[in-house]
Design an enzyme around this catalytic site. Structure first.
Site, PDB file in Angstrom:
ATOM      1  N   ASP A  35       0.830  -1.216   0.000  1.00  0.00           N
ATOM      2  CA  ASP A  35       0.000   0.000   0.000  1.00  0.00           C
ATOM      3  C   ASP A  35       0.856   1.253   0.000  1.00  0.00           C
ATOM      4  O   ASP A  35       1.640   1.479   0.928  1.00  0.00           O
ATOM      5  CB  ASP A  35      -0.889   0.018   1.253  1.00  0.00           C
ATOM      6  CG  ASP A  35      -2.072  -0.922   1.137  1.00  0.00           C
ATOM      7  OD1 ASP A  35      -2.791  -0.849   0.124  1.00  0.00           O
ATOM      8  OD2 ASP A  35      -2.280  -1.730   2.063  1.00  0.00           O
ATOM      9  N   MET A  37       0.800   5.332   0.082  1.00  0.00           N
ATOM     10  CA  MET A  37      -0.057   6.477   0.434  1.00  0.00           C
ATOM     11  C   MET A  37       0.769   7.748   0.475  1.00  0.00           C
ATOM     12  O   MET A  37       1.927   7.731   0.927  1.00  0.00           O
ATOM     13  CB  MET A  37      -0.667   6.241   1.817  1.00  0.00           C
ATOM     14  CG  MET A  37      -1.486   4.982   1.897  1.00  0.00           C
ATOM     15  SD  MET A  37      -2.098   4.726   3.561  1.00  0.00           S
ATOM     16  CE  MET A  37      -3.088   3.252   3.310  1.00  0.00           C
ATOM     17  N   HIS A  67      -0.537  -1.130  -4.621  1.00  0.00           N
ATOM     18  CA  HIS A  67      -1.782  -0.361  -4.625  1.00  0.00           C
ATOM     19  C   HIS A  67      -1.420   1.099  -4.435  1.00  0.00           C
ATOM     20  O   HIS A  67      -1.069   1.515  -3.335  1.00  0.00           O
ATOM     21  CB  HIS A  67      -2.675  -0.894  -3.492  1.00  0.00           C
ATOM     22  CG  HIS A  67      -3.952  -0.151  -3.309  1.00  0.00           C
ATOM     23  ND1 HIS A  67      -4.770  -0.324  -2.219  1.00  0.00           N
ATOM     24  CD2 HIS A  67      -4.564   0.791  -4.080  1.00  0.00           C
ATOM     25  CE1 HIS A  67      -5.834   0.461  -2.321  1.00  0.00           C
ATOM     26  NE2 HIS A  67      -5.717   1.162  -3.436  1.00  0.00           N
ATOM     27  N   GLY A 143      -6.850   4.657   2.902  1.00  0.00           N
ATOM     28  CA  GLY A 143      -6.053   5.547   3.747  1.00  0.00           C
ATOM     29  C   GLY A 143      -5.579   4.888   5.038  1.00  0.00           C
ATOM     30  O   GLY A 143      -4.527   5.262   5.552  1.00  0.00           O
ATOM     31  N   PHE A 144      -6.314   3.924   5.543  1.00  0.00           N
ATOM     32  CA  PHE A 144      -5.956   3.328   6.831  1.00  0.00           C
ATOM     33  C   PHE A 144      -6.277   1.839   6.853  1.00  0.00           C
ATOM     34  O   PHE A 144      -7.265   1.422   6.245  1.00  0.00           O
ATOM     35  CB  PHE A 144      -6.725   4.019   7.969  1.00  0.00           C
ATOM     36  CG  PHE A 144      -6.463   5.500   8.028  1.00  0.00           C
ATOM     37  CD1 PHE A 144      -5.329   6.011   8.650  1.00  0.00           C
ATOM     38  CD2 PHE A 144      -7.325   6.384   7.399  1.00  0.00           C
ATOM     39  CE1 PHE A 144      -5.065   7.375   8.654  1.00  0.00           C
ATOM     40  CE2 PHE A 144      -7.071   7.749   7.400  1.00  0.00           C
ATOM     41  CZ  PHE A 144      -5.934   8.249   8.029  1.00  0.00           C
ATOM     42  N   GLY A 145      -5.470   1.098   7.574  1.00  0.00           N
ATOM     43  CA  GLY A 145      -5.793  -0.295   7.848  1.00  0.00           C
ATOM     44  C   GLY A 145      -6.732  -0.352   9.048  1.00  0.00           C
ATOM     45  O   GLY A 145      -6.973   0.667   9.710  1.00  0.00           O
ATOM     46  N   GLY A 146      -7.267  -1.522   9.303  1.00  0.00           N
ATOM     47  CA  GLY A 146      -8.030  -1.756  10.520  1.00  0.00           C
ATOM     48  C   GLY A 146      -9.435  -1.169  10.539  1.00  0.00           C
ATOM     49  O   GLY A 146     -10.051  -1.067  11.596  1.00  0.00           O
ATOM     50  N   GLY A 177      -9.915  -4.319   2.377  1.00  0.00           N
ATOM     51  CA  GLY A 177     -10.418  -3.512   3.483  1.00  0.00           C
ATOM     52  C   GLY A 177     -11.362  -4.269   4.400  1.00  0.00           C
ATOM     53  O   GLY A 177     -12.433  -4.682   3.980  1.00  0.00           O
ATOM     54  N   GLY A 178     -10.913  -4.493   5.635  1.00  0.00           N
ATOM     55  CA  GLY A 178     -11.779  -5.127   6.630  1.00  0.00           C
ATOM     56  C   GLY A 178     -12.068  -6.589   6.379  1.00  0.00           C
ATOM     57  O   GLY A 178     -13.041  -7.142   6.894  1.00  0.00           O
ATOM     58  N   GLY A 198      -4.916  -7.186   5.959  1.00  0.00           N
ATOM     59  CA  GLY A 198      -3.791  -6.642   6.710  1.00  0.00           C
ATOM     60  C   GLY A 198      -3.851  -7.055   8.161  1.00  0.00           C
ATOM     61  O   GLY A 198      -3.184  -8.002   8.597  1.00  0.00           O
TER      62      GLY A 198
HETATM   63  C1  DX5 Z   1      -6.464   0.758   2.946  1.00  0.00           C
HETATM   64  C2  DX5 Z   1      -5.489  -0.206   2.310  1.00  0.00           C
HETATM   65  C3  DX5 Z   1      -5.689  -1.617   2.711  1.00  0.00           C
HETATM   66  C4  DX5 Z   1      -5.465  -1.883   4.166  1.00  0.00           C
HETATM   67  C5  DX5 Z   1      -6.172  -3.148   4.532  1.00  0.00           C
HETATM   68  O1  DX5 Z   1      -6.283   2.012   2.379  1.00  0.00           O
HETATM   69  O2  DX5 Z   1      -5.612  -0.145   0.891  1.00  0.00           O
HETATM   70  O3  DX5 Z   1      -4.889  -2.483   1.919  1.00  0.00           O
HETATM   71  O4  DX5 Z   1      -4.127  -1.992   4.506  1.00  0.00           O
HETATM   72  O5  DX5 Z   1      -6.048  -3.329   5.899  1.00  0.00           O
HETATM   73  P1  DX5 Z   1      -7.099  -4.161   6.752  1.00  0.00           P
HETATM   74  O6  DX5 Z   1      -7.108  -5.538   6.213  1.00  0.00           O
HETATM   75  O7  DX5 Z   1      -6.552  -4.051   8.124  1.00  0.00           O
HETATM   76  O8  DX5 Z   1      -8.447  -3.471   6.577  1.00  0.00           O
HETATM   77 ZN    ZN Z   2      -4.634  -1.639  -0.367  1.00  0.00          ZN
END
Ligand code: DX5
Ligand code: ZN
Length: 227
Positions: A35, A37, A67, A143-146, A177-178, A198
Site C-alpha cells: 500500500d 499512500m 496499490h 487511507g488506513f488499515g483496521g 479492506g476489513g 492486513g
Molecule cells: C487501505 C489499504 C488496505 C489496508 C487493509 O487504504 O488499501 O490495503 O491496509 O487493511 P485491513 O485488512 O486491516 O483493513
Molecule cells: Zn490496499
C-alpha cells in the site's frame, strides 16, 4: 481462478519488514499487497519504491501487487516498474488520463489494476476492460488499515463479477479492506478471487493458521456459488 490471499504489509511490523514478508509467504500467502499512500490522495503516508527495491534485494521474488493511493500517478508508476512490481493498481480519480496510465503499466511489463472506492461507480470499467488485469473493489475508504468492512461492497463485487464474466477476459477480482475470517466466505460467494487482509493476518499470532482458516472459508463461499 485460483484464489489468492494477499497480506497487506501496512499492518506488518516495519522494523522487521523483510522477515514479516518472508513469514507470511512461508505461511502460505500467495502474493504481497503493497500500500502506497501520499498524504494527498489519501490522508496518510506510507512507503515508496525504495522499500520494494529493498525487499527484492533481500530475495523476495514472489508476486507483489502495488496499490497506488497517490496523485498524480504516472511518475510513480515508472519508479515501481523499475523497483520490480508485478501488479500496479490505480484509482481513476488520481489520474487525468486513465487509459494512458493503464497502458503505461502494461507497456512497462507489469499487470494493470483498476481500483474502485466505495463511492465510485463501476461504469468506467466497461471503457477500459481490455486494459486491465485486475479489478480492486475497496471495502473501506482508502487511507488506513483496521477499518470495518462496508457491507455494500458485496453487491458491488457481484456486479463486477458479472461484468468481468461477460467480457470473457482473464481478470482478477480483488477485495481490500476489513477482510477477516468471519466475512471472507461471504466475500468469496460474492465473486472475489483475490483477498487482501492486513490486520487479520499480521495481527494474528499464527500466520499459517489464519491463512489456512481463510482458505477453508473461501472454499466454503465458492462452493455456494459453484465457482
Ligand atoms: C487501505 C489499504 C488496505 C489496508 C487493509 O487504504 O488499501 O490495503 O491496509 O487493511 P485491513 O485488512 O486491516 O483493513
Ligand atoms: Zn490496499
Amino acid at each position: 481462478m485460483t484464489p489468492w490471499i494477499s497480506p497487506s504489509i501496512l499492518a506488518a511490523d516495519f522494523s522487521r519488514l523483510g522477515e514479516e514478508v518472508r513469514a507470511v509467504l512461508d505461511a502460505g500467502a500467495d502474493s504481497i499487497h503493497f500500500d502506497v499512500m501520499d498524504n494527498h490522495y489519501v490522508p496518510n503516508l506510507s512507503i515508496g519504491p525504495l522499500v520494494l527495491q529493498s525487499l527484492r534485494k533481500a530475495g523476495i521474488e514472489e508476486t507483489v501487487d502495488v496499490h497506488l493511493m497517490v496523485k498524480p500517478v504516472d511518475r510513480l508508476v515508472e519508479d515501481f516498474l523499475a523497483a520490480g512490481a508485478d501488479y500496479i493498481s490505480v484509482h481513476p480519480e488520481a489520474t487525468e488520463h486513465l487509459h494512458r496510465t493503464l497502458n503505461l503499466i502494461r507497456e512497462g511489463g507489469a499487470k494493470a489494476g483498476l481500483v474502485f472506492n466505495p463511492s465510485t461507480p463501476l461504469e468506467v470499467l466497461n471503457e477500459v476492460m481490455d486494459c486491465v488485469d485486475l479489478v480492486l473493489i475497496m471495502s473501506v475508504n482508502p487511507g488506513f488499515g483496521g477499518q470495518a468492512f462496508i457491507e455494500s461492497s458485496l453487491s458491488k463485487l457481484s456486479r463486477s463479477r458479472k461484468l468481468i464474466s461477460a467480457s470473457g477476459r482473464d481478470i482478477r477480482l480483488q477485495i481490500d479492506g476489513g477482510v477477516k475470517g468471519d466475512n471472507i466466505s461471504r466475500i468469496a460467494a460474492a465473486g472475489a478471487d483475490t483477498f487482501v487482509a492486513g490486520t487479520a493476518i499480521f495481527g494474528s499470532n499464527d500466520y499459517a493458521a489464519t491463512i489456512a482458516d481463510m482458505r477453508t472459508q473461501i472454499a466454503a463461499g465458492q462452493a455456494q456459488t459453484g465457482a
